[in-house]
Enzyme design. Structure first.
Site, PDB file in Angstrom:
ATOM      1  N   HIS A  43      85.983 -38.708 -25.782  1.00 37.68           N
ATOM      2  CA  HIS A  43      85.251 -39.921 -25.403  1.00 37.68           C
ATOM      3  C   HIS A  43      85.915 -40.609 -24.224  1.00 37.68           C
ATOM      4  O   HIS A  43      86.350 -41.756 -24.305  1.00 37.68           O
ATOM      5  CB  HIS A  43      85.160 -40.887 -26.592  1.00 37.68           C
ATOM      6  N   CYS A  99      89.320 -30.721 -35.251  1.00 36.48           N
ATOM      7  CA  CYS A  99      90.691 -31.151 -35.576  1.00 36.48           C
ATOM      8  C   CYS A  99      91.001 -30.810 -37.037  1.00 36.48           C
ATOM      9  O   CYS A  99      90.165 -31.035 -37.917  1.00 36.48           O
ATOM     10  CB  CYS A  99      90.809 -32.651 -35.351  1.00 36.48           C
ATOM     11  N   HIS A 127      77.819 -41.299 -35.300  1.00 38.33           N
ATOM     12  CA  HIS A 127      79.021 -40.769 -34.643  1.00 38.33           C
ATOM     13  C   HIS A 127      79.160 -39.293 -35.023  1.00 38.33           C
ATOM     14  O   HIS A 127      78.911 -38.914 -36.175  1.00 38.33           O
ATOM     15  CB  HIS A 127      80.246 -41.556 -35.106  1.00 38.33           C
ATOM     16  N   GLU A 129      81.580 -37.285 -35.688  1.00 39.45           N
ATOM     17  CA  GLU A 129      82.402 -36.947 -36.868  1.00 39.45           C
ATOM     18  C   GLU A 129      81.655 -37.278 -38.160  1.00 39.45           C
ATOM     19  O   GLU A 129      81.668 -36.497 -39.120  1.00 39.45           O
ATOM     20  CB  GLU A 129      83.729 -37.722 -36.825  1.00 39.45           C
ATOM     21  N   SER A 222      85.790 -44.825 -30.501  1.00 40.29           N
ATOM     22  CA  SER A 222      85.893 -45.706 -31.681  1.00 40.29           C
ATOM     23  C   SER A 222      87.306 -46.242 -31.825  1.00 40.29           C
ATOM     24  O   SER A 222      87.520 -47.436 -32.024  1.00 40.29           O
ATOM     25  CB  SER A 222      85.598 -44.932 -32.967  1.00 40.29           C
ATOM     26  N   ASN A 223      88.306 -45.350 -31.738  1.00 37.37           N
ATOM     27  CA  ASN A 223      89.666 -45.841 -31.933  1.00 37.37           C
ATOM     28  C   ASN A 223      90.090 -46.695 -30.748  1.00 37.37           C
ATOM     29  O   ASN A 223      90.949 -47.558 -30.881  1.00 37.37           O
ATOM     30  CB  ASN A 223      90.641 -44.701 -32.250  1.00 37.37           C
TER      31      ASN A 223
HETATM   32  S1  SF4 Z   1      92.484 -39.063 -33.967  1.00 39.38           S
HETATM   33 FE1  SF4 Z   1      90.884 -37.600 -34.598  1.00 39.38          FE
HETATM   34  S2  SF4 Z   1      91.145 -35.841 -33.250  1.00 39.38           S
HETATM   35 FE2  SF4 Z   1      93.004 -37.062 -33.099  1.00 39.38          FE
HETATM   36  S3  SF4 Z   1      94.429 -36.114 -34.561  1.00 39.38           S
HETATM   37 FE3  SF4 Z   1      93.372 -37.808 -35.599  1.00 39.38          FE
HETATM   38  S4  SF4 Z   1      91.579 -36.891 -36.595  1.00 39.38           S
HETATM   39 FE4  SF4 Z   1      92.356 -35.430 -35.089  1.00 39.38          FE
END
Ligand code: SF4
Length: 281
Positions: A43, A99, A127, A129, A222-223
């Site tokens: 993203h 992941c 989203h 995921e 998102s994060n």
């Molecule tokens: S933030 Fe998402 S992509 Fe990154 S390590 Fe964690 S789960 Fe995996």
């Protein structure tokens, strides 16, 4: 000259899930010259553009359904079972960079579903995921974005609670506590990725050390939204930018100390470009 003192947060930059996906893409691009990728590989528009120039072809699910006999990368967010089924039918060679943290969560949700548990997922509607997680339950699990949305639903006595990997840890526990206070029996699975929740604490310390914070992230991350808010709560002089051009000189005063940090999808090269631009002020 502003004489800014600029530092990049050494804990910011890609998480291992994103590093792994990009490494896989670059290896195949070196070998084959082009590669399809289902959805944005990360993203972050700047990084997507860099990889597109190298031959990465981003496609959506409608385009994916039309493809035959090609190689397609599955990004770190993961995909629902239907995507793998279609690959078999259309002779697509999937390069699976889901992941491992997401794959583990998919498996846990699938196990809960097989046991017929009432599954509630704290996550963002639509989203990628979350679509992959819902796919483990034949789209039967309930997704909610916040407490208000959850409370509008008729809830069963027993609730199995999961979270998208990039949601806010403190909100997750608030939701759990509220449900318990309302008399529900909650099997709460904190499935927030430690790459996100640990950054939360580290970022608070980092953001407190500088006059100004420049938080670099794509707007779709998102994060990025969660971690930006962490910085902003700690240091009100926090600015969100997606690219170098969004920096403005009126954000700074002469001799300010400036901390640069970002999301798990923010490339280090982009934060370095931001630093170089600030040092020219
Ligand atoms: S933030 Fe998402 S992509 Fe990154 S390590 Fe964690 S789960 Fe995996």
């Amino acid at each position: 000259m502003y004489n800014l003192q600029v530092h990049i947060d050494s804990n910011s930059g890609f998480c291992f899930g994103v590093i792994y996906a990009i490494q896989m893409a670059e290896d195949i691009l070196d070998e084959r010259g082009y590669l399809y990728c289902l959805g944005d590989i990360v993203h972050n528009d700047e990084e997507v553009e860099r990889l597109t120039r190298r031959g990465l072809r981003i496609i959506d699910h409608a385009m994916y359904r039309e493809l035959r006999n090609e190689h397609v990368l599955i990004r770190a967010h993961g995909e629902p079972p239907a995507t793998y089924q279609l690959a078999l039918e259309n002779n697509l060679n999937l390069i699976d960079a889901s992941c491992p943290v997401v794959l583990k969560l998919q498996n846990r949700i699938k196990t809960s579903y097989d046991k017929k548990e009432p599954i509630y997922i704290y996550g963002k509607h639509g989203h990628a995921e979350v679509v992959g997680l819902l796919g483990q339950t034949s789209n039967e699990a309930v997704v909610f974005e916040n407490m208000e949305e959850l409370l509008q639903k008729e809830l069963p006595q027993n609730i199995t609670l999961y979270s998208q990997t990039t949601k806010s840890t403190s909100n997750f526990y608030k939701i759990k506590d509220l449900l318990i206070a309302k008399g529900h029996t909650v099997d709460a699975n904190d499935t927030i990725c430690r790459q996100v929740s640990n950054r939360d604490k580290d970022l608070r310390k980092f953001a407190a050390q500088f006059h100004k914070i420049v938080f670099v992230s794509g707007t779709k991350s998102s994060n990025g939204k969660v971690l930006y808010q962490v910085c902003k709560d700690t240091n009100p002089n926090t600015y969100f930018i997606s690219k170098v051009e969004e920096l403005k000189s009126n954000m700074f005063q002469p001799n300010d100390s400036v901390g640069i940090c970002g999301a798990t999808s923010t490339p280090m090269w982009l934060m370095e470009n931001v630093r170089d631009a600030l040092l020219k002020y």
